[in-house]
Design an enzyme around this catalytic site. Sequence first.
Site: not given
Length: 464
Positions: A320-321
């Site tokens: 997701h990051g």
Amino acid sequence: MLFSSAIFLFAFLPVVVLVYYLLPKRCAAARNIFLTAVSLLFYAWGEPRFVFVMLLVIVLSWFFARKIEMTAGTLKKTLLAVAVGADLTVLFIFKYIGFFTENLNHLPFVQLPVPQITLPIGISFFTFQAISYVVDVYRGHVAQKSLWDVMLYIAFFPQLIAGPIVRYSDFADQIRNRQESLQKLAKGGYRFALGLGKKVILSNNLAYVADAAFSSVGNLSLSMAWLGAIGYSLQLYFDFSGYSDMAIGLGQMFGFRFLENFNYPFISRSITELWRRWHISLGSWFRDYVYIPLGGSRVKTKHRLYLNIFVVWLLTGAWHGAKWTYIAWGMMYFVLLCAERILGWSGKKTWYSWLYTIYFFVAGNVVFRSENVTGAIKYLLAMFNIHTSGLTDAKAVYYFAEYIPFLIMGIVAAMPIAVWLRSRTGRFKEVINRLYPIWCAAVFLVALSFVVKGGYNPFIYFDF
């Protein structure tokens, strides 16, 4: 280019649909080339230079898949490792190298320059699809001889920037063998309209509530903390499920079938069930390409089982990051899923199991949304009335009064009421089915009015 932008709705999509259906049906190759070309144009609209990053991933995947198909034995495994390594290297350079360098600089006597690299839109989605392609070819699926067909699979604009993550094994036969029809075009349009409504009417308006709360961490009242957390959970759901609905609808308009990506996660009564209903394509991707190859649940010891779950959720958070909050979010779900296995709660179907599932889902979204771990802890404490400005304040009263219609509509739309109504038998079902196109048209017109009026139009999954 956003699906919810005027340029897409009034120019790009109508022209693409019109030209596609004007091309002779017998010319499947021409239709595929056209879809590939417009998909590259779609991606290049905002940042043309990043098309070359995606093309690099596509060409590498096409080349290695052809070699893998023609090779056997140890060399075949080596080629697979190189292909997957190349895709992950591109992802690491653009998404994680800055984060990695920043954390290395915390070590004694290390002071490296931190690269400032802009993140290509949707890089996590198209690299995962590229990996799916080479792995599925390794597992026995036929590689595409045409580079254009591989481009169509990876770059197809409906699912390019926000998923769902389409696996090659689900897409391969549809490249050359699919059936378009006016009925599918209409059904795809209905699905797109409902997705647009989710995004523009619900998610965009709930974003005001969430942003107001998360911008006031350290000065939240109890009621504003909960209002912001619930508002963000609904915003996130309608943002992503709305885009997934639009992607599925767009695919159907061109004869493609994408698997569902959400299945009413707010009715889940365990964390295990939640992750069978939320972002289904990501969960199944990690299951089939990471968890099962590691041994899955068919391992000799519990320690190895929990290690496999740990790896999956560490990678899920990182996917997701490049932030510690995403890692913390992934680890939270790792602990909860292990706890459910140990306590035997994954099969619970009670009202209190629903309450704890929804609580941890909302709490997890607080961690997910926060800028850093410290901010997440402060926000979570405020939800228990610790270090707050009181039970309520003027801000909470204002946002509740101003956005209560969207909160109510969001809660209702997050429940499978429509599914229940359409499952009824007899004349009632007939009436519902006849009203469905009218309902979709009404939602579409209201959504268009929001688009034309302009306003706040954030897109959470651009970051992934």
